[in-house]
Structures are given as C-alpha cells and as structure tokens.
Design a protein around this motif. Structure first.
Motif, mmCIF file in Angstrom:
data_model
loop_
_atom_site.group_PDB
_atom_site.id
_atom_site.type_symbol
_atom_site.label_atom_id
_atom_site.label_comp_id
_atom_site.label_asym_id
_atom_site.label_seq_id
_atom_site.Cartn_x
_atom_site.Cartn_y
_atom_site.Cartn_z
ATOM 1 N N ALA A 156 -14.224 7.275 4.862
ATOM 2 C CA ALA A 156 -13.417 6.084 5.163
ATOM 3 C C ALA A 156 -12.895 5.463 3.875
ATOM 4 N N PRO A 157 -12.085 6.200 3.110
ATOM 5 C CA PRO A 157 -11.626 5.673 1.819
ATOM 6 C C PRO A 157 -10.755 4.434 1.934
ATOM 7 N N TRP A 158 -10.180 4.234 3.109
ATOM 8 C CA TRP A 158 -9.305 3.076 3.311
ATOM 9 C C TRP A 158 -10.082 1.785 3.559
ATOM 10 N N VAL A 180 -9.277 -2.320 2.130
ATOM 11 C CA VAL A 180 -8.737 -3.217 3.161
ATOM 12 C C VAL A 180 -9.634 -4.442 3.338
ATOM 13 N N ILE A 181 -10.939 -4.197 3.432
ATOM 14 C CA ILE A 181 -11.873 -5.303 3.649
ATOM 15 C C ILE A 181 -11.912 -6.232 2.438
ATOM 16 N N VAL A 182 -12.062 -5.648 1.239
ATOM 17 C CA VAL A 182 -12.126 -6.463 0.024
ATOM 18 C C VAL A 182 -10.804 -7.186 -0.212
ATOM 19 N N GLY A 183 -9.690 -6.470 -0.049
ATOM 20 C CA GLY A 183 -8.385 -7.079 -0.278
ATOM 21 C C GLY A 183 -8.108 -8.239 0.653
ATOM 22 N N ALA A 184 -8.500 -8.104 1.919
ATOM 23 C CA ALA A 184 -8.234 -9.156 2.899
ATOM 24 C C ALA A 184 -9.143 -10.365 2.720
ATOM 25 N N PHE A 220 -14.583 -1.715 -4.920
ATOM 26 C CA PHE A 220 -14.141 -3.092 -5.173
ATOM 27 C C PHE A 220 -12.766 -3.176 -5.838
ATOM 28 N N GLY A 221 -12.545 -2.333 -6.840
ATOM 29 C CA GLY A 221 -11.350 -2.457 -7.676
ATOM 30 C C GLY A 221 -10.018 -2.422 -6.950
ATOM 31 N N PRO A 222 -9.738 -1.383 -6.122
ATOM 32 C CA PRO A 222 -8.412 -1.304 -5.488
ATOM 33 C C PRO A 222 -8.075 -2.516 -4.628
#
Length: 386
Positions: free
Chosen positions: A288-290, A294-298, A329-331
């Motif tokens: 689940a690389p996405w 998605v979670i951290v960014g949102a 975390f980074g992306p």
C-alpha cells in the motif's frame, strides 16, 4: 540577551503566570514549550494578543507559545530572565513533584524531545543526497568519481553515526550524562566490533554470555533502549557511590555494565524490534505505497496542531536510516507543506491588509521550506481554511 526580543520574552513570562509558575522551558523549531506548575494561571487572551506571538497551545503536558522560525532568538532572550529568577534551575528539583502523565503522552514527548534536535542534521544530509541524485541524473558527475564518493560519505555520516546522536539527545531528554551515553553508543560502532561481526565467529563474554553479531550503524531502537536503562542505572549510582570516588567509579560502572547489557541483551532486543519495523516498512512499500502519503498529507496540519507529528516523523527517519528512502512520512509531509506554503502566498498576493500580507509572505516562504506553523496559526486557522 538580545534587546530586540527582551520585551517579548518578558511579556511571555508574565503571560504564562510569571517565573515562579515555570518549572522548565525549552524550544523546538517554532515554539516555546513550558512545563508549568499551574496552567490555570496562564493569561491565554493576553498571550494571544501579544505582538510576536502567533498563538498558544496546550498539548503533551506542555504549554506551547508559537513564535515562528526566530524562536531561538526569543528563547535566548527569555532564558536569562528565568535563570535570574531561579525558575530554570528549579526544574530538576521539582521533577518528582510533577503531575503524572498518561503513558502515550509521555512516549510522544520522549520521542519528540529525542529526535527534534537531530532533525537539522538529517535534513542537511537528505539535501546532500538529493543534490547527488540531481548531479548524477544530469551526468554532471558519475557514481564512480571521487567527488561522488566524498559527497556520499558526507551525507551518509549522520546516518551511520545516528546511534551516537540519538544517545546524546535521549540523554539530554532523560537528564543524564550525554557524554557517557555517547560513548556507550560509540562502543557499538567501534571498528573492532564491526570486524568481529564481519568475521561471523562466535563471540562470548567471560566465555559464558553469547553476544549477538549485528551491526548497529544507522539504527535507533537499540540505543534508545540502552539509554533508557542507562539513565536509571546512572541515577542509582549517583545516589549510592560516595562523592569522593564518584568521578571515576560511576563512568567505569556505566561503561562496564551498560556495555555488557548492550551487547548481550538490550541491543539484540532492539535489533529484533528494528527488524519488525523494517518488515512493516517493506509491507507498506509493496502492498500500500499510496496509503502513508495520503494519510500524512491530509492530516499533517491537524497532527502539527496537537504535536502528534513528532511521534510519526521518526518512523520516516528510521526508514531513511535503514533503507535509504522514506515512504512513510516524507512524501506526504512535503505535499502538505507545499500546499500550506502556496495557500499562504496566495493570501499574501490577494489580501489588502498590510499585517496579514506580512504574516502570509513570511509564512508562505517558511512553509515551502518545511516549517508550516506560521502559515497554520497565522493564516489558515484564523481564516478557517482547515
């Protein structure tokens, strides 16, 4: 003390209830953090109205005053005022009287306090890695060139010696001797030990205790376990060893006992836990690389508000140290920071209010550089963008 921030420092001390209400004070990248005796004495409205204070927060057992990227200058002006009143020196004496925090809050505070001082070094090394990637992709240099080799070990040094930096930072957080902690970590990176691991021959202490052959460069969990135990052992030694011989007996006992425990018990446990963490990273990367971005960014702005991001960011650091990339975390953090920074710059471009334009311009620039608190507290929250 900088006269530029002397008045602001004095107003902040008064706003948190005066120096007598402060157990200790420290700062992170954008916030002053206070451990207070009685948080009900804080004048929150007065602080929030103070010119130079973005906002205030209470989280993780600390009262936080958000300043901005110049927080160190404000802290440098604040520290002498606390020292003169005896507030800063009193922090250690009051440790036993502090209100107990729940385990999760204490864990987050420990992780955040350990890794925050190391972040600039990790960021600098990461930027050199990014520069190397650009230079090799554009064929400016080759991976076989001496220039690449030198720049590569310059960037890798912080990760290889990460246990030493983590040990020193954790010792500061646990209020134990940082030099002794650094030396214990250095034992795990000694060339002789590295060679013994490479030889893959059975190693036993006193011909009895088996030693797990493992390399500890770039690891974080083993040394955190070691320093956690070492802090309590060292405090016990300080109580029982007579002052006349404490200078030589305490360091010797720490090195012998913690060195043996490190190689026979604590480091192997940490290595197993690190293996689980690496398996978790691998699972996420392939299955689940996405999801993490998605979670951290949102949710990153919300996590920043409550200080939870400090507990998640070290997962990215650990992955970067072990696997040389960060997909946890980074992306997501980069995307979130860019979005916050750009939104702040849009406000700066469109607003007609001079003060808002100043805050938005500065916040937008720092947001694009990775520090979003000025944009978050100065623009996004007041204008209800979240």
């Amino acid at each position: 003390m900088s006269s530029k921030y002397a008045s602001l420092a004095s107003e902040i001390i008064d706003g948190v209830g005066g120096p007598e209400n402060i157990r200790s004070a420290y700062h992170c990248q954008t916030r002053l953090r206070f451990e207070l005796r009685d948080e009900s004495k804080v004048r929150i409205e007065q602080l929030n109205a103070t010119d130079g204070v973005a906002t205030t927060r209470s989280a993780g057992g600390t009262f936080q005053v958000v300043i901005g990227t110049h927080v160190k200058d404000v802290f440098d002006a604040l520290e002498p005022l606390l020292s003169a009143s005896g507030a800063a020196a009193d922090a250690g004496e009051q440790r036993s009287k502090k209100k107990r925090r729940n385990p999760l809050t204490a864990l987050i505070d420990f992780i955040a306090g350990t890794f925050q001082p190391i972040v600039p070094a990790l960021s600098g090394a990461g930027m050199i890695m990014a520069l190397l990637a650009i230079l090799t992709t554009t064929n400016v240099i080759s991976k076989e060139s001496q220039t690449y080799i030198v720049l590569a070990f310059m960037s890798n040094a912080v990760f290889y010696f990460l246990p030493v930096f983590v040990a020193i930072s954790a010792a500061d957080k646990l209020k134990t001797n940082r030099i002794l902690a650094g030396v214990v970590a250095a034992m795990m990176l000694h060339p002789t030990w590295v060679q013994m691991v490479a030889d893959k021959k059975d190693v036993r202490l006193f011909e009895i205790f088996p030693v797990t052959l493992a390399t500890y460069g770039s690891t974080v969990i083993p040394i955190i376990l070691i320093i956690f135990v070492q802090a309590y052992f060292e405090r016990w030694l300080d109580r029982v060893v007579p002052n006349a011989i404490k200078l030589v007996i305490v360091p010797m006992a720490v090195f012998l006992v913690m060195g043996i425990l490190a190689f026979t018990v604590l480091s192997p446990i940490g290595t197993v836990m690190g293996g689980w963490l690496a398996s978790f990273f691998t699972f996420l990367t392939h299955s689940a690389p996405w999801a993490p971005p998605v979670i951290v960014g949102a949710l990153l702005p919300v996590m920043v508000m409550f200080g939870v991001h400090n507990a998640i960011a070290p997962l990215g650091f650990a992955q970067l140290a072990q696997m040389r990339f960060d997909s946890i975390f980074g992306p997501g953090a980069i995307c979130s920071n860019i979005a916050m920074g750009v939104a702040s710059l849009v406000v700066a471009f469109r607003t007609k209010e001079k003060k808002v334009r100043q805050i938005a311009t500065a916040g937008g620039i720092t947001g694009l550089m990775g520090i979003t608190e000025p944009s978050l507290y100065g623009i996004a929250l007041p204008k209800k963008y979240l």
